[in-house]
Design a protein around this motif. Structure first.
Motif, PDB file in Angstrom:
ATOM      1  N   TRP A  74       0.819  -1.214   0.000  1.00 18.68           N
ATOM      2  CA  TRP A  74       0.000   0.000   0.000  1.00 18.68           C
ATOM      3  C   TRP A  74       0.854   1.265   0.000  1.00 18.68           C
ATOM      4  CZ3 TRP A  74      -5.402   1.087   0.387  1.00 18.68           C
ATOM      5  CH2 TRP A  74      -6.196  -0.015   0.134  1.00 18.68           C
ATOM      6  N   ILE A  75       1.984   1.251   0.681  1.00 16.09           N
ATOM      7  CA  ILE A  75       2.841   2.436   0.723  1.00 16.09           C
ATOM      8  C   ILE A  75       3.565   2.627  -0.600  1.00 16.09           C
ATOM      9  CG2 ILE A  75       4.923   3.423   1.774  1.00 16.09           C
ATOM     10  CD1 ILE A  75       3.884   2.127   4.430  1.00 16.09           C
ATOM     11  N   PHE A  76       4.177   1.572  -1.131  1.00 15.31           N
ATOM     12  CA  PHE A  76       4.958   1.721  -2.349  1.00 15.31           C
ATOM     13  C   PHE A  76       4.102   1.822  -3.606  1.00 15.31           C
ATOM     14  CE2 PHE A  76       8.285   0.360   0.546  1.00 15.31           C
ATOM     15  CZ  PHE A  76       9.247   1.312   0.251  1.00 15.31           C
ATOM     16  N   GLU A  77       2.852   1.378  -3.543  1.00 15.62           N
ATOM     17  CA  GLU A  77       1.935   1.614  -4.656  1.00 15.62           C
ATOM     18  C   GLU A  77       1.231   2.962  -4.521  1.00 15.62           C
ATOM     19  OE1 GLU A  77      -0.714  -1.698  -5.250  1.00 15.62           O
ATOM     20  OE2 GLU A  77       0.869  -2.879  -6.206  1.00 15.62           O
ATOM     21  N   ARG A  78       1.556   3.675  -3.430  1.00 11.50           N
ATOM     22  CA  ARG A  78       1.043   5.026  -3.191  1.00 11.50           C
ATOM     23  C   ARG A  78      -0.482   5.046  -3.028  1.00 11.50           C
ATOM     24  NH1 ARG A  78       4.829   8.109  -1.857  1.00 11.50           N
ATOM     25  NH2 ARG A  78       4.137   9.895  -2.974  1.00 11.50           N
ATOM     26  N   ASP A  79      -1.034   4.014  -2.364  1.00 10.88           N
ATOM     27  CA  ASP A  79      -2.475   3.898  -2.188  1.00 10.88           C
ATOM     28  C   ASP A  79      -2.995   4.503  -0.888  1.00 10.88           C
ATOM     29  OD1 ASP A  79      -2.853   2.598  -4.619  1.00 10.88           O
ATOM     30  OD2 ASP A  79      -2.511   0.627  -3.753  1.00 10.88           O
ATOM     31  N   LEU A  80      -2.135   4.721   0.102  1.00 11.21           N
ATOM     32  CA  LEU A  80      -2.560   5.325   1.362  1.00 11.21           C
ATOM     33  C   LEU A  80      -2.481   6.840   1.253  1.00 11.21           C
ATOM     34  CD1 LEU A  80      -0.798   3.094   4.051  1.00 11.21           C
ATOM     35  CD2 LEU A  80      -3.218   3.127   3.458  1.00 11.21           C
ATOM     36  N   ARG A  81      -3.440   7.510   1.896  1.00  7.93           N
ATOM     37  CA  ARG A  81      -3.481   8.975   1.887  1.00  7.93           C
ATOM     38  C   ARG A  81      -3.387   9.522   3.303  1.00  7.93           C
ATOM     39  NH1 ARG A  81      -2.996  10.931  -3.309  1.00  7.93           N
ATOM     40  NH2 ARG A  81      -3.937   9.396  -4.670  1.00  7.93           N
ATOM     41  N   GLY A  85      -4.841  14.431   2.464  1.00  8.08           N
ATOM     42  CA  GLY A  85      -5.070  13.949   1.103  1.00  8.08           C
ATOM     43  C   GLY A  85      -3.827  13.673   0.289  1.00  8.08           C
ATOM     44  N   HIS A  86      -2.639  13.828   0.890  1.00  9.67           N
ATOM     45  CA  HIS A  86      -1.393  13.545   0.174  1.00  9.67           C
ATOM     46  C   HIS A  86      -1.089  12.052   0.230  1.00  9.67           C
ATOM     47  CE1 HIS A  86      -0.596  17.817  -0.118  1.00  9.67           C
ATOM     48  NE2 HIS A  86      -0.850  17.926   1.180  1.00  9.67           N
ATOM     49  N   LYS A  87      -0.236  11.597  -0.680  1.00  7.81           N
ATOM     50  CA  LYS A  87       0.169  10.198  -0.691  1.00  7.81           C
ATOM     51  C   LYS A  87       1.153   9.931   0.448  1.00  7.81           C
ATOM     52  CE  LYS A  87      -0.560   9.767  -5.606  1.00  7.81           C
ATOM     53  NZ  LYS A  87       0.036   9.509  -6.910  1.00  7.81           N
ATOM     54  N   VAL A  88       0.974   8.809   1.114  1.00  8.67           N
ATOM     55  CA  VAL A  88       1.842   8.427   2.232  1.00  8.67           C
ATOM     56  C   VAL A  88       3.147   7.859   1.689  1.00  8.67           C
ATOM     57  CG1 VAL A  88       2.095   6.828   4.175  1.00  8.67           C
ATOM     58  CG2 VAL A  88      -0.082   8.015   3.809  1.00  8.67           C
ATOM     59  N   ARG A  96       8.983   9.798  10.421  1.00  9.50           N
ATOM     60  CA  ARG A  96      10.289  10.452  10.361  1.00  9.50           C
ATOM     61  C   ARG A  96      10.143  11.885   9.872  1.00  9.50           C
ATOM     62  NH1 ARG A  96      12.303   5.472   7.127  1.00  9.50           N
ATOM     63  NH2 ARG A  96      12.605   3.986   8.812  1.00  9.50           N
ATOM     64  N   THR A  97       9.076  12.142   9.086  1.00 13.29           N
ATOM     65  CA  THR A  97       8.835  13.459   8.513  1.00 13.29           C
ATOM     66  C   THR A  97       7.358  13.600   8.194  1.00 13.29           C
ATOM     67  OG1 THR A  97       9.460  14.976   6.729  1.00 13.29           O
ATOM     68  CG2 THR A  97       9.282  12.666   6.152  1.00 13.29           C
ATOM     69  N   LYS A  98       6.937  14.827   8.028  1.00 17.93           N
ATOM     70  CA  LYS A  98       5.578  15.084   7.547  1.00 17.93           C
ATOM     71  C   LYS A  98       5.596  15.366   6.046  1.00 17.93           C
ATOM     72  CE  LYS A  98       3.296  16.119  11.714  1.00 17.93           C
ATOM     73  NZ  LYS A  98       2.164  15.296  11.956  1.00 17.93           N
ATOM     74  N   GLU A  99       6.791  15.343   5.466  1.00 26.22           N
ATOM     75  CA  GLU A  99       6.985  15.573   4.031  1.00 26.22           C
ATOM     76  C   GLU A  99       6.334  14.441   3.239  1.00 26.22           C
ATOM     77  OE1 GLU A  99       7.787  17.526   0.858  1.00 26.22           O
ATOM     78  OE2 GLU A  99       8.670  18.306   2.691  1.00 26.22           O
ATOM     79  N   THR A 100       5.623  14.792   2.178  1.00 25.13           N
ATOM     80  CA  THR A 100       4.925  13.761   1.399  1.00 25.13           C
ATOM     81  C   THR A 100       5.227  13.863  -0.090  1.00 25.13           C
ATOM     82  OG1 THR A 100       2.976  15.195   1.273  1.00 25.13           O
ATOM     83  CG2 THR A 100       3.022  13.547   3.032  1.00 25.13           C
TER      84      THR A 100
END
Length: 108
Positions: A74-81, A85-88, A96-100
């Motif tokens: 789910w993380i590497f396919e960019r399916d979690l938000r 609303g940003h990709k996880v 580690r960061t809030k950067e998305t």
């Protein structure tokens, strides 16, 4: 903190069949994962782990009822938000960061 190893770990919490997301997490991590996963439509199941001694911190197991959920996929396919609303990203998942930003690498 656990790593994303791709292994699909499942079992039961009480009478409920679950996919384990992370085990042995503290309360802050438990709350972060619960909020993030529920925001993404998952039913979250929590379990308090037994303390070995009274002085030990309370640890938790975080799981979801979706038997095919795998955090790595789910993380590497960019399916979690995120809640915004940003990709996880992997770093966001591990707090580690809030950067998305969408890249997994940093250019010098």
């Amino acid at each position: 903190m656990a790593s994303l190893d791709g292994k699909h770990s499942f079992g039961s919490i009480g009478e409920t069949r679950v996919t384990f997301v992370e085990k042995g997490v503290d309360e802050g991590r438990k709350d972060f994962l619960k909020q993030l996963l529920e925001h993404n439509g998952f039913e979250v199941v929590l379990d308090q782990e037994k303390k070995k001694t009274e002085e030990d911190p309370q640890l938790y197991t975080v799981a979801v009822t979706d038997m095919v959920f795998n955090p790595t996929i789910w993380i590497f396919e960019r399916d979690l938000r995120t809640l915004e609303g940003h990709k996880v990203t992997q770093d966001y998942w591990f707090q580690r960061t809030k950067e998305t930003k969408p890249q997994y690498w940093k250019n010098s």
